[in-house]
Design a protein around this motif. Structure first.
Motif, PDB file in Angstrom:
ATOM      1  N   TYR A  84       0.854  -1.190   0.000  1.00 21.94           N
ATOM      2  CA  TYR A  84       0.000   0.000   0.000  1.00 21.94           C
ATOM      3  C   TYR A  84       0.891   1.241   0.000  1.00 21.94           C
ATOM      4  O   TYR A  84       1.870   1.315   0.759  1.00 21.94           O
ATOM      5  CB  TYR A  84      -0.908   0.017   1.241  1.00 21.94           C
ATOM      6  CG  TYR A  84      -1.900  -1.117   1.286  1.00 21.94           C
ATOM      7  CD1 TYR A  84      -3.163  -0.964   0.729  1.00 21.94           C
ATOM      8  CD2 TYR A  84      -1.565  -2.332   1.892  1.00 21.94           C
ATOM      9  CE1 TYR A  84      -4.078  -2.008   0.769  1.00 21.94           C
ATOM     10  CE2 TYR A  84      -2.472  -3.372   1.932  1.00 21.94           C
ATOM     11  CZ  TYR A  84      -3.725  -3.207   1.371  1.00 21.94           C
ATOM     12  OH  TYR A  84      -4.619  -4.233   1.405  1.00 21.94           O
ATOM     13  N   ASN A  86       1.025   5.564   0.201  1.00 19.73           N
ATOM     14  CA  ASN A  86       0.286   6.690   0.766  1.00 19.73           C
ATOM     15  C   ASN A  86       0.235   7.873  -0.193  1.00 19.73           C
ATOM     16  O   ASN A  86       0.289   9.030   0.213  1.00 19.73           O
ATOM     17  CB  ASN A  86       0.925   7.102   2.097  1.00 19.73           C
ATOM     18  CG  ASN A  86       0.021   8.003   2.907  1.00 19.73           C
ATOM     19  OD1 ASN A  86      -1.189   7.999   2.729  1.00 19.73           O
ATOM     20  ND2 ASN A  86       0.615   8.797   3.798  1.00 19.73           N
ATOM     21  N   THR A 136       9.682  -2.881   3.778  1.00 19.35           N
ATOM     22  CA  THR A 136       9.181  -1.545   4.130  1.00 19.35           C
ATOM     23  C   THR A 136      10.321  -0.541   4.192  1.00 19.35           C
ATOM     24  O   THR A 136      10.209   0.587   3.668  1.00 19.35           O
ATOM     25  CB  THR A 136       8.442  -1.594   5.479  1.00 19.35           C
ATOM     26  OG1 THR A 136       7.341  -2.493   5.385  1.00 19.35           O
ATOM     27  CG2 THR A 136       7.935  -0.210   5.869  1.00 19.35           C
ATOM     28  N   ASP A 145       5.879   6.455   3.423  1.00 20.47           N
ATOM     29  CA  ASP A 145       5.100   5.647   4.354  1.00 20.47           C
ATOM     30  C   ASP A 145       4.439   4.427   3.704  1.00 20.47           C
ATOM     31  O   ASP A 145       3.216   4.274   3.753  1.00 20.47           O
ATOM     32  CB  ASP A 145       4.033   6.518   5.023  1.00 20.47           C
ATOM     33  CG  ASP A 145       3.415   5.835   6.236  1.00 20.47           C
ATOM     34  OD1 ASP A 145       4.086   4.941   6.798  1.00 20.47           O
ATOM     35  OD2 ASP A 145       2.266   6.161   6.586  1.00 20.47           O
ATOM     36  N   GLN A 147       3.127   0.585   3.245  1.00 21.94           N
ATOM     37  CA  GLN A 147       2.619  -0.463   4.124  1.00 21.94           C
ATOM     38  C   GLN A 147       2.687  -1.787   3.352  1.00 21.94           C
ATOM     39  O   GLN A 147       2.168  -1.886   2.251  1.00 21.94           O
ATOM     40  CB  GLN A 147       1.190  -0.182   4.565  1.00 21.94           C
ATOM     41  CG  GLN A 147       1.009   1.173   5.263  1.00 21.94           C
ATOM     42  CD  GLN A 147       1.760   1.236   6.574  1.00 21.94           C
ATOM     43  OE1 GLN A 147       1.642   0.342   7.404  1.00 21.94           O
ATOM     44  NE2 GLN A 147       2.541   2.289   6.758  1.00 21.94           N
TER      45      GLN A 147
END
Length: 366
Positions: A84, A86, A136, A145, A147
């Motif tokens: 994911y 951001n 990460t 950021d 995920q």
């Protein structure tokens, strides 16, 4: 009558059909009479010395091996990643989405995987959580950021092979539910031979161990943790004994239980033939290891395996009990002699048959 006895004796001395040597002939072949086998009458002392059954079990090295972690990633494992980002227009996410799904990422033989923008990462030796942190950190320099989710989907990095008498032979992964021997056998469909004569062998490198299937559940320490590369073989007990002489069946007989006594062996082949057998002449022929032979004979000067003939007299006051307690071992020959009157009957039948034939020929000649 004297003449008849002489004629019968002469006929009896001829080669009349019979199932094997009689009691006296077996005793004549003993070491005590310059033969090559020790003839021993079975009693409680002999039973105690010969009731040694080879034990099956796993060594301490197998039993003390701790359970392997099913979470650690290994070469050959297949991973699934969900990343994911951001931002609306991320590095890996498609247009209009903020996540990227990467399936079937195979850990190569060196233990590495390649993730776009994260580079070549060592996966082997890490848990999915540890690998998630590594990916990460690597992506954090490329997109803000990120995920990451890591799934260990499948793989052949930690597998065992199962062959023999099981429901499904093949190669199975070592997972949480199959990391012990009992769990792996259940995953393979269980054993498809009689449980009381099923044997389980585990081969690990240059070492191996064999147990009875029933002992796997009776002794929890035998439910050993498995390792990648283990080979499991399930097979039926291959032990057998041979039945000869005046018994219901003359054949090679497989064991149908872990232990079998002389009386059970006789019953298995249909018992003694009541019209032929000599119950005082039940013999068990065996090549006995040196240490057992010395214990039986009370000697210490024997060299190597010895030919032994054990004698069971079922008519003795404790004969049936001794036959019940005397253990039959793999390769034994159980031989029952014919009763003395059997040869007499055969001789008499041969004599009367011969006389009848002579009378018939004489009648035709007249």
């Amino acid at each position: 009558m004297v003449a008849l006895s002489v004629v019968v004796s002469i006929v009896a001395s001829c080669a009349l059909p019979r199932s094997g040597p009689n009691r006296n002939e077996l005793f004549a072949g003993s070491v005590q009479r310059e033969g090559d086998a020790f003839v021993v009458e079975v009693n409680q002392r002999v039973i105690a010395a010969t009731s040694i059954v080879p034990a099956l079990g796993f060594s301490q090295a197998f039993q003390n091996a701790g359970p392997t972690s099913t979470e650690v990633i290994r070469p050959g494992d297949v991973l699934g990643l969900t990343i994911y980002e951001n931002v609306e227009d991320g590095l890996l996410a498609g247009q209009g989405t903020n996540s990227a799904l990467i399936n079937e990422v195979t850990v190569d033989g060196a233990g590495f995987i390649f993730i776009p923008y994260a580079g070549r990462i060592r996966a082997a030796g890490n848990t999915p959580e540890q690998l998630r942190e590594i990916i990460t950190r690597n992506l954090d320099e490329q997109t803000p950021d990120p995920q990451v989710l890591v799934r260990r989907e499948a793989g052949d990095g930690a597998t065992v092979s199962i062959a023999g008498a099981v429901g499904g032979q093949g190669i199975y992964p070592v997972e949480r539910a199959t990391r012990t021997l009992s769990g792996m056998l259940a995953a393979a469909g269980g054993v498809n031979v009689e449980p009381d004569i099923a044997q389980i062998t585990v081969v690990r490198g240059a070492h191996s161990g064999t147990i009875w299937f029933e002992d796997l559940y009776a002794n929890p320490q035998f439910d050993i943790p498995l390792r990648g590369g283990d080979r499991i073989l399930v097979e039926e007990d291959s032990r057998s004994f041979t039945s000869l002489g005046a018994t219901g069946t003359q054949a090679r007989v497989p064991f149908d239980s872990q232990t079998i006594s002389a009386i059970e062996a006789i019953a298995t082949v249909g018992g003694l033939q009541s019209n032929l057998a000599d119950p005082t002449g039940v013999f068990v022929l065996r090549n006995e290891p040196e240490e057992i032979a010395e214990s039986v004979l009370g000697r210490s000067d024997l060299i190597g395996a010895q030919r032994m003939i054990y004698v069971l007299d079922l008519t003795a006051p404790t004969g049936m009990f001794e036959a019940r307690d005397f253990v039959i071992r793999d390769g034994d020959t159980v031989y029952v002699t014919e009763a003395p009157f059997t040869q007499w009957n055969k001789a008499l039948s041969a004599l009367t048959g011969t006389l009848g034939t002579a009378n018939s020929i004489a009648g035709l000649a007249e």
